[in-house]
Scaffold this motif. Structure first.
Motif, PDB file in Angstrom:
ATOM      1  N   ALA A 113       9.418  45.474   1.978  1.00 58.51           N
ATOM      2  CA  ALA A 113       9.041  46.526   1.032  1.00 58.51           C
ATOM      3  C   ALA A 113       7.525  46.615   0.852  1.00 58.51           C
ATOM      4  O   ALA A 113       7.012  47.648   0.415  1.00 58.51           O
ATOM      5  N   CYS A 114       6.806  45.539   1.185  1.00 53.90           N
ATOM      6  CA  CYS A 114       5.345  45.565   1.154  1.00 53.90           C
ATOM      7  C   CYS A 114       4.772  46.302   2.366  1.00 53.90           C
ATOM      8  O   CYS A 114       3.555  46.499   2.440  1.00 53.90           O
ATOM      9  N   GLY A 115       5.634  46.652   3.317  1.00 55.35           N
ATOM     10  CA  GLY A 115       5.187  47.392   4.484  1.00 55.35           C
ATOM     11  C   GLY A 115       5.223  46.630   5.783  1.00 55.35           C
ATOM     12  O   GLY A 115       4.873  47.170   6.832  1.00 55.35           O
ATOM     13  N   ALA A 116       5.656  45.370   5.750  1.00 61.39           N
ATOM     14  CA  ALA A 116       5.734  44.586   6.981  1.00 61.39           C
ATOM     15  C   ALA A 116       6.939  45.034   7.799  1.00 61.39           C
ATOM     16  O   ALA A 116       8.040  45.183   7.264  1.00 61.39           O
ATOM     17  N   GLU A 117       6.723  45.232   9.063  1.00 62.98           N
ATOM     18  CA  GLU A 117       7.807  45.581   9.986  1.00 62.98           C
ATOM     19  C   GLU A 117       7.879  44.595  11.152  1.00 62.98           C
ATOM     20  O   GLU A 117       8.959  44.196  11.556  1.00 62.98           O
ATOM     21  N   THR A 118       6.737  44.235  11.687  1.00 60.79           N
ATOM     22  CA  THR A 118       6.674  43.412  12.892  1.00 60.79           C
ATOM     23  C   THR A 118       6.197  42.003  12.558  1.00 60.79           C
ATOM     24  O   THR A 118       5.730  41.723  11.445  1.00 60.79           O
ATOM     25  N   ALA A 119       6.287  41.122  13.562  1.00 61.54           N
ATOM     26  CA  ALA A 119       5.785  39.766  13.398  1.00 61.54           C
ATOM     27  C   ALA A 119       4.296  39.765  13.093  1.00 61.54           C
ATOM     28  O   ALA A 119       3.804  38.952  12.294  1.00 61.54           O
ATOM     29  N   ALA A 120       3.559  40.686  13.710  1.00 61.15           N
ATOM     30  CA  ALA A 120       2.122  40.781  13.451  1.00 61.15           C
ATOM     31  C   ALA A 120       1.850  41.191  12.006  1.00 61.15           C
ATOM     32  O   ALA A 120       0.922  40.671  11.365  1.00 61.15           O
ATOM     33  N   ASP A 121       2.655  42.108  11.478  1.00 61.51           N
ATOM     34  CA  ASP A 121       2.512  42.521  10.076  1.00 61.51           C
ATOM     35  C   ASP A 121       2.736  41.337   9.137  1.00 61.51           C
ATOM     36  O   ASP A 121       1.993  41.128   8.171  1.00 61.51           O
ATOM     37  N   VAL A 122       3.790  40.585   9.417  1.00 67.73           N
ATOM     38  CA  VAL A 122       4.126  39.427   8.582  1.00 67.73           C
ATOM     39  C   VAL A 122       2.994  38.405   8.626  1.00 67.73           C
ATOM     40  O   VAL A 122       2.548  37.886   7.588  1.00 67.73           O
ATOM     41  N   ALA A 123       2.508  38.114   9.821  1.00 73.24           N
ATOM     42  CA  ALA A 123       1.430  37.131   9.958  1.00 73.24           C
ATOM     43  C   ALA A 123       0.191  37.563   9.190  1.00 73.24           C
ATOM     44  O   ALA A 123      -0.449  36.749   8.501  1.00 73.24           O
ATOM     45  N   ALA A 124      -0.163  38.845   9.267  1.00 71.17           N
ATOM     46  CA  ALA A 124      -1.347  39.338   8.564  1.00 71.17           C
ATOM     47  C   ALA A 124      -1.179  39.199   7.056  1.00 71.17           C
ATOM     48  O   ALA A 124      -2.115  38.824   6.333  1.00 71.17           O
ATOM     49  N   ALA A 173       0.482  29.308   0.495  1.00 75.54           N
ATOM     50  CA  ALA A 173       0.656  28.873   1.880  1.00 75.54           C
ATOM     51  C   ALA A 173       2.014  29.224   2.471  1.00 75.54           C
ATOM     52  O   ALA A 173       2.157  29.263   3.697  1.00 75.54           O
ATOM     53  N   ARG A 174       3.014  29.461   1.613  1.00 79.44           N
ATOM     54  CA  ARG A 174       4.360  29.783   2.091  1.00 79.44           C
ATOM     55  C   ARG A 174       4.986  30.823   1.173  1.00 79.44           C
ATOM     56  O   ARG A 174       4.619  30.918  -0.003  1.00 79.44           O
ATOM     57  N   VAL A 175       5.934  31.577   1.721  1.00 79.58           N
ATOM     58  CA  VAL A 175       6.582  32.633   0.943  1.00 79.58           C
ATOM     59  C   VAL A 175       8.081  32.632   1.235  1.00 79.58           C
ATOM     60  O   VAL A 175       8.513  32.229   2.328  1.00 79.58           O
ATOM     61  N   VAL A 176       8.839  33.091   0.265  1.00 78.90           N
ATOM     62  CA  VAL A 176      10.276  33.324   0.443  1.00 78.90           C
ATOM     63  C   VAL A 176      10.488  34.830   0.346  1.00 78.90           C
ATOM     64  O   VAL A 176      10.294  35.428  -0.728  1.00 78.90           O
ATOM     65  N   THR A 177      10.842  35.455   1.461  1.00 78.41           N
ATOM     66  CA  THR A 177      11.080  36.898   1.462  1.00 78.41           C
ATOM     67  C   THR A 177      12.556  37.155   1.207  1.00 78.41           C
ATOM     68  O   THR A 177      13.424  36.504   1.798  1.00 78.41           O
ATOM     69  N   VAL A 178      12.831  38.096   0.334  1.00 79.38           N
ATOM     70  CA  VAL A 178      14.155  38.226  -0.268  1.00 79.38           C
ATOM     71  C   VAL A 178      14.777  39.569   0.082  1.00 79.38           C
ATOM     72  O   VAL A 178      14.091  40.600   0.125  1.00 79.38           O
ATOM     73  N   ALA A 179      16.086  39.549   0.281  1.00 80.75           N
ATOM     74  CA  ALA A 179      16.832  40.759   0.630  1.00 80.75           C
ATOM     75  C   ALA A 179      17.580  41.295  -0.575  1.00 80.75           C
ATOM     76  O   ALA A 179      17.958  40.543  -1.478  1.00 80.75           O
ATOM     77  N   ALA A 220      12.785  37.749  10.150  1.00 83.64           N
ATOM     78  CA  ALA A 220      11.357  37.549   9.886  1.00 83.64           C
ATOM     79  C   ALA A 220      11.028  36.089   9.599  1.00 83.64           C
ATOM     80  O   ALA A 220       9.921  35.626   9.915  1.00 83.64           O
ATOM     81  N   SER A 221      11.967  35.364   9.033  1.00 83.73           N
ATOM     82  CA  SER A 221      11.713  33.951   8.727  1.00 83.73           C
ATOM     83  C   SER A 221      11.553  33.108   9.987  1.00 83.73           C
ATOM     84  O   SER A 221      11.047  31.980   9.921  1.00 83.73           O
ATOM     85  N   THR A 222      11.976  33.646  11.132  1.00 87.49           N
ATOM     86  CA  THR A 222      11.825  32.911  12.396  1.00 87.49           C
ATOM     87  C   THR A 222      10.522  33.263  13.108  1.00 87.49           C
ATOM     88  O   THR A 222      10.186  32.654  14.118  1.00 87.49           O
ATOM     89  N   TRP A 223       9.785  34.233  12.600  1.00 82.85           N
ATOM     90  CA  TRP A 223       8.563  34.687  13.254  1.00 82.85           C
ATOM     91  C   TRP A 223       7.347  33.858  12.872  1.00 82.85           C
ATOM     92  O   TRP A 223       6.359  33.846  13.590  1.00 82.85           O
ATOM     93  N   ASP A 224       7.397  33.218  11.704  1.00 79.66           N
ATOM     94  CA  ASP A 224       6.216  32.528  11.182  1.00 79.66           C
ATOM     95  C   ASP A 224       6.686  31.307  10.394  1.00 79.66           C
ATOM     96  O   ASP A 224       7.574  31.430   9.537  1.00 79.66           O
TER      97      ASP A 224
END
Length: 274
Positions: A28-39, A50-56, A68-72
């Motif tokens: 919902a913050c606008g991340a779609e790709t692994a690169a978006d998540v990393a940024a 340093a770490r985040v829990v992204t929620v559905a 997404a949790s497997t990308w980073d």
């Protein structure tokens, strides 16, 4: 002023101790790709988050969060069906949520619970889904992440009736001191979002002052609930740092003490590596 309201807040100075954003929505913050998540997580890390829990909150978001949790390595996930989306919650939906919740990097069943503010789902459907998610969290041995809006009494009653999982997190805790004490007595964890920084949130201020070390977390619920003085602007995980500093001020404690408490409680609640 209009352009400023659309801008992200400035990234604050780095916290003296790294913390976990206990509840955010990277998609919902606008991340779609692994690169978006990393940024996005790079920005958070600059502030000491340093770490985040992204929620559905629905099946599509649950699939995305688990992936997404497997990308980073800094990202973990929680999956469930949000109470406002439980009008149609049958065997197929339950099977998919359970499959995703079993993922190694899915650390909580959530967000689930009750929402009596909106009328998108009947109360009986919400309560049935909530009971199912409670059972799933217990079967999987994972934290239960609760959404509770205008439904404190029924949430607490159903937890008592079903038997709460070992770890219960009240995401974006919205109760007052009285509700906080009842949760504390049960051993539940209160997670404070940017709402605790709002000047008119006196009940939340009192709750944050009394909750013991080891029973509170900090979160953003991004892209919503941006902390003061940036209320109304977009939110991102790095803004957890603003909330941590405000909690320290409320509690009369050093920032490093509150940050350490937030981090160690998140590690315990979500079974994260230290």
């Amino acid at each position: 002023m209009g352009d400023e309201k659309r801008e992200l807040p400035p990234i604050p100075d780095r916290l003296p101790v790294t913390v976990v954003d206990a509840h955010t929505h990277l998609d919902a913050c606008g991340a779609e790709t692994a690169a978006d998540v990393a940024a996005m997580v790079d920005r958070a890390e600059r502030a000491g988050v340093a770490r985040v829990v992204t929620v559905a909150d629905d099946l599509a978001a649950a699939r995305w969060a688990a992936e997404a949790s497997t990308w980073d390595s800094r990202v973990f996930a929680a999956v469930a069906i949000h109470p406002t989306r439980t009008k149609e919650f049958g065997v197929a939906e339950q099977s998919e949520v359970e499959r995703l919740a079993r993922g190694e990097r899915v650390v909580a069943v959530g967000e689930t619970g009750l929402d009596y503010y909106w009328d998108y789902s009947p109360h009986d459907a919400q309560q049935a889904a909530f009971r199912w998610h409670i059972d799933l969290a217990k079967r999987l041995g994972k934290a239960l992440m609760i959404h509770d809006r205008d439904a404190h009494e029924d949430v607490l009653r159903i937890l008592d009736e079903e038997g709460a999982p070992e770890t219960v997190v009240f995401h974006c805790f919205s109760g007052d001191e009285h509700i906080a004490r009842r949760c504390i007595d049960k051993g539940y964890i209160l997670s404070f979002a940017g709402t605790v920084t709002f000047k008119n949130a006196r009940g939340l201020h009192e709750a944050a002052r009394i909750v013991p070390c080891g029973q509170f977390l900090a979160e953003t619920d991004a892209p919503f609930l941006t902390p003061h003085p940036y209320r109304g602007r977009p939110n991102e995980p790095y803004c957890t740092a603003y909330t941590v500093r405000y909690l320290a001020q409320l509690r009369g404690e050093a920032v490093h003490e509150v940050a350490e408490a937030v981090r160690t409680t998140a590690e315990r609640a979500y079974q994260l590596p230290a």
